[in-house]
Design a protein around this motif. Structure first.
Motif, PDB file in Angstrom:
ATOM      1  N   THR A  88     -46.873  12.451 -27.712  1.00 51.38           N
ATOM      2  CA  THR A  88     -46.692  13.886 -27.894  1.00 51.38           C
ATOM      3  C   THR A  88     -47.831  14.602 -27.185  1.00 51.38           C
ATOM      4  OG1 THR A  88     -45.729  13.473 -30.078  1.00 51.38           O
ATOM      5  CG2 THR A  88     -46.387  15.731 -29.582  1.00 51.38           C
ATOM      6  N   PRO A  89     -47.528  15.400 -26.139  1.00 51.46           N
ATOM      7  CA  PRO A  89     -48.589  16.128 -25.445  1.00 51.46           C
ATOM      8  C   PRO A  89     -49.113  17.294 -26.276  1.00 51.46           C
ATOM      9  CG  PRO A  89     -46.455  16.665 -24.499  1.00 51.46           C
ATOM     10  CD  PRO A  89     -46.212  15.621 -25.548  1.00 51.46           C
ATOM     11  N   ALA A  90     -50.359  17.658 -26.016  1.00 48.08           N
ATOM     12  CA  ALA A  90     -51.015  18.798 -26.660  1.00 48.08           C
ATOM     13  C   ALA A  90     -51.879  19.492 -25.616  1.00 48.08           C
ATOM     14  CB  ALA A  90     -51.877  18.322 -27.826  1.00 48.08           C
ATOM     15  N   PRO A  91     -52.270  20.748 -25.837  1.00 47.19           N
ATOM     16  CA  PRO A  91     -53.106  21.448 -24.863  1.00 47.19           C
ATOM     17  C   PRO A  91     -54.423  20.730 -24.558  1.00 47.19           C
ATOM     18  CG  PRO A  91     -52.195  23.009 -26.420  1.00 47.19           C
ATOM     19  CD  PRO A  91     -51.862  21.630 -26.931  1.00 47.19           C
ATOM     20  N   GLY A  92     -55.014  20.073 -25.554  1.00 44.37           N
ATOM     21  CA  GLY A  92     -56.303  19.420 -25.357  1.00 44.37           C
ATOM     22  C   GLY A  92     -56.233  17.910 -25.302  1.00 44.37           C
ATOM     23  N   GLY A  93     -55.053  17.345 -25.075  1.00 45.89           N
ATOM     24  CA  GLY A  93     -54.920  15.894 -25.009  1.00 45.89           C
ATOM     25  C   GLY A  93     -53.515  15.457 -25.354  1.00 45.89           C
ATOM     26  N   PHE A  94     -53.394  14.399 -26.159  1.00 48.46           N
ATOM     27  CA  PHE A  94     -52.080  13.928 -26.570  1.00 48.46           C
ATOM     28  C   PHE A  94     -52.221  13.059 -27.816  1.00 48.46           C
ATOM     29  CE2 PHE A  94     -53.749  10.974 -23.425  1.00 48.46           C
ATOM     30  CZ  PHE A  94     -53.560   9.729 -23.997  1.00 48.46           C
ATOM     31  N   VAL A  95     -51.085  12.786 -28.440  1.00 46.38           N
ATOM     32  CA  VAL A  95     -51.047  11.943 -29.635  1.00 46.38           C
ATOM     33  C   VAL A  95     -50.091  10.792 -29.371  1.00 46.38           C
ATOM     34  CG1 VAL A  95     -50.458  11.845 -32.091  1.00 46.38           C
ATOM     35  CG2 VAL A  95     -51.535  13.890 -31.157  1.00 46.38           C
ATOM     36  N   THR A  96     -50.510   9.587 -29.755  1.00 46.10           N
ATOM     37  CA  THR A  96     -49.641   8.423 -29.664  1.00 46.10           C
ATOM     38  C   THR A  96     -49.366   7.906 -31.069  1.00 46.10           C
ATOM     39  OG1 THR A  96     -51.528   6.925 -29.383  1.00 46.10           O
ATOM     40  CG2 THR A  96     -50.468   7.731 -27.371  1.00 46.10           C
ATOM     41  N   ALA A  97     -48.192   7.308 -31.233  1.00 42.07           N
ATOM     42  CA  ALA A  97     -47.820   6.716 -32.517  1.00 42.07           C
ATOM     43  C   ALA A  97     -47.045   5.434 -32.238  1.00 42.07           C
ATOM     44  CB  ALA A  97     -46.973   7.682 -33.334  1.00 42.07           C
ATOM     45  N   VAL A  98     -47.406   4.385 -32.940  1.00 44.57           N
ATOM     46  CA  VAL A  98     -46.716   3.105 -32.786  1.00 44.57           C
ATOM     47  C   VAL A  98     -46.476   2.518 -34.171  1.00 44.57           C
ATOM     48  CG1 VAL A  98     -48.863   1.797 -32.470  1.00 44.57           C
ATOM     49  CG2 VAL A  98     -46.725   0.891 -31.578  1.00 44.57           C
ATOM     50  N   GLN A  99     -45.280   1.980 -34.365  1.00 45.40           N
ATOM     51  CA  GLN A  99     -44.984   1.342 -35.644  1.00 45.40           C
ATOM     52  C   GLN A  99     -45.440  -0.102 -35.578  1.00 45.40           C
ATOM     53  OE1 GLN A  99     -40.919   1.530 -37.025  1.00 45.40           O
ATOM     54  NE2 GLN A  99     -41.584   1.239 -39.132  1.00 45.40           N
ATOM     55  N   LEU A 100     -46.201  -0.522 -36.577  1.00 46.96           N
ATOM     56  CA  LEU A 100     -46.731  -1.874 -36.648  1.00 46.96           C
ATOM     57  C   LEU A 100     -45.721  -2.804 -37.321  1.00 46.96           C
ATOM     58  CD1 LEU A 100     -50.327  -0.869 -37.759  1.00 46.96           C
ATOM     59  CD2 LEU A 100     -49.488  -1.245 -35.430  1.00 46.96           C
ATOM     60  N   SER A 101     -45.946  -4.082 -37.196  1.00 45.83           N
ATOM     61  CA  SER A 101     -44.999  -5.071 -37.721  1.00 45.83           C
ATOM     62  C   SER A 101     -44.823  -4.986 -39.244  1.00 45.83           C
ATOM     63  CB  SER A 101     -45.440  -6.475 -37.329  1.00 45.83           C
ATOM     64  OG  SER A 101     -46.713  -6.768 -37.871  1.00 45.83           O
ATOM     65  N   ASP A 102     -45.809  -4.435 -39.956  1.00 44.97           N
ATOM     66  CA  ASP A 102     -45.698  -4.314 -41.414  1.00 44.97           C
ATOM     67  C   ASP A 102     -45.057  -2.993 -41.862  1.00 44.97           C
ATOM     68  OD1 ASP A 102     -47.706  -2.492 -40.899  1.00 44.97           O
ATOM     69  OD2 ASP A 102     -49.203  -3.440 -42.173  1.00 44.97           O
ATOM     70  N   GLY A 103     -44.571  -2.188 -40.905  1.00 44.98           N
ATOM     71  CA  GLY A 103     -43.897  -0.936 -41.216  1.00 44.98           C
ATOM     72  C   GLY A 103     -44.785   0.291 -41.191  1.00 44.98           C
TER      73      GLY A 103
ATOM     74  N   LEU B 259     -49.537   3.491 -36.670  1.00 42.23           N
ATOM     75  CA  LEU B 259     -50.867   3.821 -36.187  1.00 42.23           C
ATOM     76  C   LEU B 259     -50.711   5.082 -35.342  1.00 42.23           C
ATOM     77  CD1 LEU B 259     -53.871   3.386 -35.590  1.00 42.23           C
ATOM     78  CD2 LEU B 259     -53.180   1.880 -33.710  1.00 42.23           C
ATOM     79  N   VAL B 260     -51.365   6.154 -35.769  1.00 48.23           N
ATOM     80  CA  VAL B 260     -51.307   7.432 -35.056  1.00 48.23           C
ATOM     81  C   VAL B 260     -52.706   7.705 -34.512  1.00 48.23           C
ATOM     82  CG1 VAL B 260     -50.767   9.888 -35.225  1.00 48.23           C
ATOM     83  CG2 VAL B 260     -49.524   8.244 -36.656  1.00 48.23           C
ATOM     84  N   GLU B 261     -52.781   7.992 -33.205  1.00 46.60           N
ATOM     85  CA  GLU B 261     -54.078   8.264 -32.568  1.00 46.60           C
ATOM     86  C   GLU B 261     -54.023   9.579 -31.798  1.00 46.60           C
ATOM     87  OE1 GLU B 261     -56.211   4.231 -31.413  1.00 46.60           O
ATOM     88  OE2 GLU B 261     -54.230   4.362 -30.480  1.00 46.60           O
ATOM     89  N   GLY B 262     -55.082  10.368 -31.938  1.00 43.25           N
ATOM     90  CA  GLY B 262     -55.231  11.612 -31.189  1.00 43.25           C
ATOM     91  C   GLY B 262     -56.232  11.407 -30.063  1.00 43.25           C
ATOM     92  N   TRP B 263     -55.802  11.666 -28.855  1.00 41.55           N
ATOM     93  CA  TRP B 263     -56.627  11.480 -27.654  1.00 41.55           C
ATOM     94  C   TRP B 263     -57.035  12.840 -27.115  1.00 41.55           C
ATOM     95  CZ3 TRP B 263     -57.510   6.486 -25.795  1.00 41.55           C
ATOM     96  CH2 TRP B 263     -56.786   5.475 -26.427  1.00 41.55           C
ATOM     97  N   SER B 264     -58.328  13.106 -27.042  1.00 41.86           N
ATOM     98  CA  SER B 264     -58.851  14.381 -26.547  1.00 41.86           C
ATOM     99  C   SER B 264     -59.190  14.279 -25.064  1.00 41.86           C
ATOM    100  CB  SER B 264     -60.125  14.766 -27.292  1.00 41.86           C
ATOM    101  OG  SER B 264     -59.865  14.987 -28.641  1.00 41.86           O
ATOM    102  N   LEU B 265     -58.893  15.365 -24.349  1.00 37.66           N
ATOM    103  CA  LEU B 265     -59.317  15.471 -22.964  1.00 37.66           C
ATOM    104  C   LEU B 265     -60.760  15.953 -22.962  1.00 37.66           C
ATOM    105  CD1 LEU B 265     -58.893  15.483 -19.916  1.00 37.66           C
ATOM    106  CD2 LEU B 265     -57.905  17.778 -20.142  1.00 37.66           C
ATOM    107  N   ASN B 266     -61.662  15.131 -22.432  1.00 40.16           N
ATOM    108  CA  ASN B 266     -63.080  15.468 -22.382  1.00 40.16           C
ATOM    109  C   ASN B 266     -63.413  15.876 -20.949  1.00 40.16           C
ATOM    110  OD1 ASN B 266     -65.859  15.614 -22.467  1.00 40.16           O
ATOM    111  ND2 ASN B 266     -66.086  13.821 -23.772  1.00 40.16           N
ATOM    112  N   LEU B 267     -63.696  17.157 -20.756  1.00 42.20           N
ATOM    113  CA  LEU B 267     -63.969  17.689 -19.417  1.00 42.20           C
ATOM    114  C   LEU B 267     -65.382  17.395 -18.927  1.00 42.20           C
ATOM    115  CD1 LEU B 267     -62.202  21.153 -19.802  1.00 42.20           C
ATOM    116  CD2 LEU B 267     -61.305  19.064 -18.719  1.00 42.20           C
ATOM    117  N   ALA B 268     -66.303  17.082 -19.836  1.00 39.97           N
ATOM    118  CA  ALA B 268     -67.695  16.830 -19.456  1.00 39.97           C
ATOM    119  C   ALA B 268     -68.273  15.732 -20.355  1.00 39.97           C
ATOM    120  CB  ALA B 268     -68.515  18.104 -19.553  1.00 39.97           C
ATOM    121  N   PRO B 269     -67.912  14.467 -20.106  1.00 33.56           N
ATOM    122  CA  PRO B 269     -68.435  13.376 -20.946  1.00 33.56           C
ATOM    123  C   PRO B 269     -69.959  13.334 -20.929  1.00 33.56           C
ATOM    124  CG  PRO B 269     -66.701  12.581 -19.481  1.00 33.56           C
ATOM    125  CD  PRO B 269     -67.028  13.975 -19.059  1.00 33.56           C
ATOM    126  N   SER B 270     -70.546  12.902 -22.034  1.00 32.02           N
ATOM    127  CA  SER B 270     -72.001  12.878 -22.153  1.00 32.02           C
ATOM    128  C   SER B 270     -72.655  11.880 -21.204  1.00 32.02           C
ATOM    129  CB  SER B 270     -72.411  12.559 -23.592  1.00 32.02           C
ATOM    130  OG  SER B 270     -71.915  11.293 -23.967  1.00 32.02           O
TER     131      SER B 270
END
Length: 77
Positions: free
Chosen positions: A7-22, A25-36
Motif C-alpha cells: 500500500t503506497p503512502a505519501p512518505g513511503g509504503f506499507v507491506t503486509a504478509v500472512q505468515l504460516s500460522d495465520g 506481519l505488517v511493516e511501514g517503510w519510510s522514505l528517508n530523504l537525508a539518512p544520518s
C-alpha cells in the motif's frame, strides 16, 4: 476482506504478509530523504507489528498509512 500486500503512502509504503500460522506481519517503510550516514535517499522499515487476524492487519495498515504522511527529512524544520 483482503489485506493488500503493498500500500503506497505519501512518505513511503506499507507491506503486509500472512505468515504460516495465520498471523500477519505488517511493516511501514519510510522514505528517508537525508539518512544520518550521508548515504543516498532510501526506504527504511520504521514500524512493524504482528496481528492475530485479517481485521487487525487491515486496521494496522490504515494506522501505518496515517503515520507515513510525509517523507523523513531532518534538513527541514
Amino acid at each position: 476482506m483482503s489485506v493488500p500486500p503493498f500500500t503506497p503512502a505519501p512518505g513511503g509504503f506499507v507491506t503486509a504478509v500472512q505468515l504460516s500460522d495465520g498471523q500477519f506481519l505488517v511493516e511501514g517503510w519510510s522514505l528517508n530523504l537525508a539518512p544520518s550516514d550521508g548515504g543516498e535517499t532510501r526506504h527504511e522499515a520504521n514500524f512493524h507489528f504482528l496481528t492475530g487476524n485479517e481485521t487487525e492487519a487491515a486496521e494496522t495498515v490504515g494506522e501505518f498509512i496515517a503515520w507515513l504522511d510525509k517523507p523523513i527529512d531532518p534538513r527541514t524544520p
